[in-house]
Design an enzyme around this catalytic site. Structure first.
Site, mmCIF file in Angstrom:
data_model
loop_
_atom_site.group_PDB
_atom_site.id
_atom_site.type_symbol
_atom_site.label_atom_id
_atom_site.label_comp_id
_atom_site.label_asym_id
_atom_site.label_seq_id
_atom_site.Cartn_x
_atom_site.Cartn_y
_atom_site.Cartn_z
ATOM 1 N N HIS A 1 2.717 -7.543 -0.783
ATOM 2 C CA HIS A 1 2.337 -8.670 0.069
ATOM 3 C C HIS A 1 0.999 -8.381 0.713
ATOM 4 O O HIS A 1 0.704 -7.235 1.042
ATOM 5 C CB HIS A 1 3.395 -8.910 1.162
ATOM 6 C CG HIS A 1 3.307 -10.281 1.747
ATOM 7 N ND1 HIS A 1 2.449 -10.587 2.774
ATOM 8 C CD2 HIS A 1 3.949 -11.424 1.419
ATOM 9 C CE1 HIS A 1 2.580 -11.873 3.060
ATOM 10 N NE2 HIS A 1 3.472 -12.405 2.255
ATOM 11 N N ASP B 1 9.872 -13.880 -2.661
ATOM 12 C CA ASP B 1 10.139 -14.378 -4.010
ATOM 13 C C ASP B 1 11.081 -13.485 -4.813
ATOM 14 O O ASP B 1 11.553 -13.886 -5.877
ATOM 15 C CB ASP B 1 8.819 -14.514 -4.794
ATOM 16 C CG ASP B 1 7.998 -15.715 -4.337
ATOM 17 O OD1 ASP B 1 8.607 -16.735 -3.986
ATOM 18 O OD2 ASP B 1 6.752 -15.626 -4.336
HETATM 19 C C1 LIG Z 1 5.289 -16.380 -1.382
HETATM 20 C C2 LIG Z 1 4.282 -15.386 -1.793
HETATM 21 O O1 LIG Z 1 3.208 -15.761 -2.143
HETATM 22 S S1 LIG Z 1 4.678 -13.753 -1.689
HETATM 23 C C3 LIG Z 1 3.709 -13.000 -2.982
HETATM 24 C C4 LIG Z 1 4.189 -13.418 -4.334
HETATM 25 N N1 LIG Z 1 3.457 -12.741 -5.408
HETATM 26 C C5 LIG Z 1 3.962 -11.739 -6.113
HETATM 27 O O2 LIG Z 1 5.086 -11.307 -5.917
HETATM 28 C C6 LIG Z 1 3.100 -11.202 -7.223
HETATM 29 C C7 LIG Z 1 3.069 -9.691 -7.228
HETATM 30 N N2 LIG Z 1 2.378 -9.177 -6.086
HETATM 31 C C8 LIG Z 1 1.009 -9.155 -6.053
HETATM 32 O O3 LIG Z 1 0.335 -9.532 -7.014
HETATM 33 C C9 LIG Z 1 0.329 -8.685 -4.790
HETATM 34 O O4 LIG Z 1 1.131 -7.758 -4.107
HETATM 35 C C10 LIG Z 1 -0.071 -9.847 -3.864
HETATM 36 C C11 LIG Z 1 -0.868 -10.876 -4.639
HETATM 37 C C12 LIG Z 1 1.174 -10.519 -3.309
HETATM 38 C C13 LIG Z 1 -0.872 -9.308 -2.703
HETATM 39 O O5 LIG Z 1 -1.958 -8.769 -3.260
HETATM 40 P P1 LIG Z 1 -3.200 -8.057 -2.557
HETATM 41 O O6 LIG Z 1 -3.024 -7.924 -1.124
HETATM 42 O O7 LIG Z 1 -4.412 -8.767 -3.032
HETATM 43 O O8 LIG Z 1 -3.116 -6.643 -3.176
HETATM 44 P P2 LIG Z 1 -3.807 -6.187 -4.533
HETATM 45 O O9 LIG Z 1 -3.432 -7.086 -5.664
HETATM 46 O O10 LIG Z 1 -5.249 -5.979 -4.262
HETATM 47 O O11 LIG Z 1 -3.084 -4.807 -4.740
HETATM 48 C C14 LIG Z 1 -3.381 -3.605 -4.013
HETATM 49 C C15 LIG Z 1 -2.861 -2.436 -4.821
HETATM 50 O O12 LIG Z 1 -1.432 -2.513 -4.894
HETATM 51 C C16 LIG Z 1 -1.016 -2.721 -6.240
HETATM 52 N N3 LIG Z 1 -0.001 -3.745 -6.247
HETATM 53 C C17 LIG Z 1 0.104 -4.787 -5.405
HETATM 54 N N4 LIG Z 1 1.158 -5.520 -5.726
HETATM 55 C C18 LIG Z 1 1.726 -4.935 -6.803
HETATM 56 C C19 LIG Z 1 2.835 -5.248 -7.583
HETATM 57 N N5 LIG Z 1 3.575 -6.325 -7.339
HETATM 58 N N6 LIG Z 1 3.145 -4.443 -8.594
HETATM 59 C C20 LIG Z 1 2.406 -3.355 -8.853
HETATM 60 N N7 LIG Z 1 1.326 -3.013 -8.138
HETATM 61 C C21 LIG Z 1 0.991 -3.789 -7.130
HETATM 62 C C22 LIG Z 1 -2.241 -3.190 -6.984
HETATM 63 O O13 LIG Z 1 -2.185 -2.910 -8.347
HETATM 64 C C23 LIG Z 1 -3.339 -2.455 -6.274
HETATM 65 O O14 LIG Z 1 -3.322 -1.116 -6.725
HETATM 66 P P3 LIG Z 1 -4.699 -0.305 -6.921
HETATM 67 O O15 LIG Z 1 -5.312 -0.249 -5.544
HETATM 68 O O16 LIG Z 1 -4.243 0.990 -7.451
HETATM 69 O O17 LIG Z 1 -5.504 -1.116 -7.864
HETATM 70 O O1 LIG Z 2 1.736 -15.411 3.206
HETATM 71 C C1 LIG Z 2 1.454 -15.189 2.027
HETATM 72 O O2 LIG Z 2 0.390 -14.694 1.636
HETATM 73 C C2 LIG Z 2 2.443 -15.476 0.964
HETATM 74 C C3 LIG Z 2 3.811 -15.734 1.465
HETATM 75 O O3 LIG Z 2 4.586 -14.845 1.720
HETATM 76 C C4 LIG Z 2 4.200 -17.116 1.701
HETATM 77 O O4 LIG Z 2 3.387 -18.030 1.520
HETATM 78 O O5 LIG Z 2 5.361 -17.358 2.086
#
Ligand SMILES: CC(=O)SCCNC(=O)CCNC(=O)[C@H](O)C(C)(C)COP(=O)(O)OP(=O)(O)OC[C@H]1O[C@@H](n2cnc3c(N)ncnc32)[C@H](O)[C@@H]1OP(=O)(O)O
Ligand SMILES: O=C([O-])CC(=O)C(=O)O
Length: 373
Positions: free
Chosen positions: A258, A309
Site C-alpha cells: 500500500h 483488496d
Molecule cells: C484499493 C487499493 O487501491 S489498495 C492497492 C491495490 N493494489 C494492489 O494490491 C496491487 C499490488 N500492490 C502494488 O502494486 C503496490 O503495493 C501499490 C501500487 C499498492 C503501492 O505501490 P507504491 O507505493 O507505488 O510502491 P512501489 O510499487 O513503488 O513498490 C515499492 C517496492 O515494494 C515492492 N512491492 C510493492 N508492492 C508489491 C507487491 N504487491 N508485490 C511485490 N512487491 C511489491 C515493489 O516491487 C518495490 O520494490 P523495489 O523497491 O525493490 O523495486
Molecule cells: O488509498 C489508496 O491508495 C488505495 C486504497 O486503499 C483505497 O482506495 O481504498
C-alpha cells in the site's frame, strides 16, 4: 522531482474533512473505521460522508427511501447494455460508459447549484448499483430485476443481482464490504474525480473519470486479480512456490502493499474474518487458508501488508459473485466517497494544475520535412 516524489508519494495535494489516515488508523469524518464497520449501515455511511455527521433516525429513513426510490435506471441504459457483445467487455468498462450515458438522461446533469448536485448525488449512488447488477444479468441471458422500495441498499444490490431476496449473512457481508470501501482519503480514483471536477465539469464526468482510475490493477482492479491468482495456485501446497516464482520474476503480488499503510490496512482484518467465516460456511476454506499463507509469507519476506483488496476476493467468491464483478462492487461503494469529495471540491474550488519537470531535449531549431533524414 526526486525519486521519492515519483507518483506524488507523500505530497499533500488538498485539504479534506471527509476521511483520514493517521498512523495507519482510518476514520470517516472522525469516526473510527472499526466502530463503523461493526455498527453502521451503508446508508448511514453515505449520509456521514455527504453531510459530515451521522444521521438521526428520520434523516436515515429519508435517505434510505430516496435511494431505494431512485434505483431504477432509464430503459435507454438497459437497451444500451443489450446493444453490444457483453461477453467481450469488462464490466468496469461497461460501467464507465453506462455512467457517462446516464448523464445524458439526467436533465440536471449540467445544473451546477448545490441542491441540484445533491439530487444528482442520490440518483447516481442509487443507479450505479442497478447498472452493475443489470449488466451482470443481461450478459447471462437473464432479465434485469427491478429494485424493491422496502429493501436496504445492500439487500437491493443482492436482490437485483441474483433475482431472489438474500439471506441475512449475505446482506451483512455486502453491507460491511460497502462500509469498508466507501472512502479512503486521496486515493488515485478520488484524486482523479477531484481533478476532473475542479475544472467545474459536472458530477457525471467526475464519477466516469474515477471509475476509469479504479479499474486499474494497481488500484481497485486488484481484487479480481487476487482471485485470478488464487485460482491459478489451485491448492494450498502450491501457494508458497507460486509466490516465490512471482517474486523471483519481479512480479507484484496482487492485494499486497500500500502507498500509505506501513503496518497494515485496518480494513483487511474485517475482510479476513469474513473470508474465514464465509469460506467455512460454503466449504471453500482452501481460499482462506491459501490467502493466510500468502499474507504471512509476504509480510515476513517483503514486509508488505495485505490491503483491502486481498481478502475481499475470497469473501466475494464465497458469496457467489462473478470475479469480474468484484471491482464494480468496489465502485458502487466508492461512489459515496467520490461524491463526497466532488461536493467538497465544488465547495472550495481551485483548478488543480501542478507542474512537470521537463526532461526532454534542449530548445532546437525546426527542421523542414525535406531536410529531415
Ligand atoms: C484499493 C487499493 O487501491 S489498495 C492497492 C491495490 N493494489 C494492489 O494490491 C496491487 C499490488 N500492490 C502494488 O502494486 C503496490 O503495493 C501499490 C501500487 C499498492 C503501492 O505501490 P507504491 O507505493 O507505488 O510502491 P512501489 O510499487 O513503488 O513498490 C515499492 C517496492 O515494494 C515492492 N512491492 C510493492 N508492492 C508489491 C507487491 N504487491 N508485490 C511485490 N512487491 C511489491 C515493489 O516491487 C518495490 O520494490 P523495489 O523497491 O525493490 O523495486
Ligand atoms: O488509498 C489508496 O491508495 C488505495 C486504497 O486503499 C483505497 O482506495 O481504498
Amino acid at each position: 522531482m526526486t525519486a521519492s516524489t515519483k507518483g506524488l508519494e507523500g505530497i499533500v495535494a488538498t485539504q479534506s474533512s471527509i476521511s483520514s489516515i493517521i498512523d495507519d488508523q482510518l476514520s470517516y469524518v472522525g469516526y473510527r473505521i472499526d466502530d463503523l464497520a461493526e455498527n453502521s449501515s451503508f446508508e448511514e455511511i453515505i449520509f456521514l460522508l455527504w453531510n459530515q455527521k451521522l444521521p438521526n433516525k428520520s434523516e436515515l429513513d429519508e435517505l434510505k427511501t430516496q435511494l431505494a426510490e431512485n434505483m431504477e435506471i432509464p430503459d435507454a441504459i438497459i437497451d444500451h447494455l443489450r446493444s453490444y457483445d457483453l461477453s467481450t467487455v469488462h464490466p468496469m468498462a461497461a460501467l464507465r460508459t453506462a455512467v457517462s450515458l446516464l448523464g445524458l438522461y439526467d436533465n440536471e446533469a449540467d445544473v451546477m447549484d448545490e441542491t441540484a448536485n445533491k439530487r444528482k448525488a442520490v440518483r447516481i449512488q442509487a443507479q450505479i448499483a442497478t447498472i452493475v447488477t443489470s449488466f451482470s444479468r443481461i450478459r447471462k441471458g437473464q432479465e434485469p430485476v427491478k429494485p424493491k422500495k422496502d429493501l436496504s441498499y445492500a439487500e437491493n444490490f443482492l436482490y437485483m443481482l441474483n433475482g431472489k431476496e438474500p439471506e441475512d449473512i449475505e446482506i451483512e457481508a455486502i453491507n460491511k464490504a460497502l462500509v469498508l470501501h466507501a472512502d479512503h482519503e486521496l486515493n488515485a480514483s478520488t484524486f482523479t474525480a477531484r481533478v476532473c471536477v475542479a475544472t467545474l465539469s459536472d458530477i457525471y464526468s467526475g464519477i466516469t473519470a474515477a471509475i476509469g482510475a479504479l479499474k486499474g490493477p494497481l488500484h481497485g482492479g486488484a481484487n479480481e486479480n487476487v482471485m485470478k491468482m488464487l485460482t491459478e495456485i489451485g491448492d494450498e501446497e502450491n501457494a508458497i512456490p507460486y509466490i516465490e516464482e512471482k517474486l523471483a520474476n519481479k512480479e507484484k503480488i496482487m492485494g499486497m502493499g500500500h502507498r500509505v499503510y506501513r503496518t497494515g490496512d485496518p480494513r483487511a482484518k474485517f475482510l479476513r474474518e469474513m473470508s474465514k467465516e464465509l469460506t467455512k460456511l460454503t466449504g471453500q476454506q482452501k481460499w482462506y487458508n491459501m490467502s493466510v499463507k500468502i499474507e504471512d509469507y509476504i509480510k515476513e519476506n517483503k514486509g508488505l501488508p495485505a490491503n483491502v483488496d486481498f481478502y475481499s476476493a475470497s469473501v466475494y467468491h464465497s458469496l457467489g459473485l462473478d470475479h469480474d464483478i468484484f471491482t464494480p462492487l468496489f465502485a458502487v461503494s466508492r461512489t459515496s466517497g467520490w461524491i463526497a469529495h466532488i461536493l467538497e471540491q465544488y465547495d472550495n474550488n481551485r483548478l488543480i494544475r501542478p507542474r512537470a519537470e521537463y526532461t526532454g531535449p534542449e530548445l532546437r531549431d525546426y527542421v523542414s520535412i525535406e531536410q529531415r533524414g
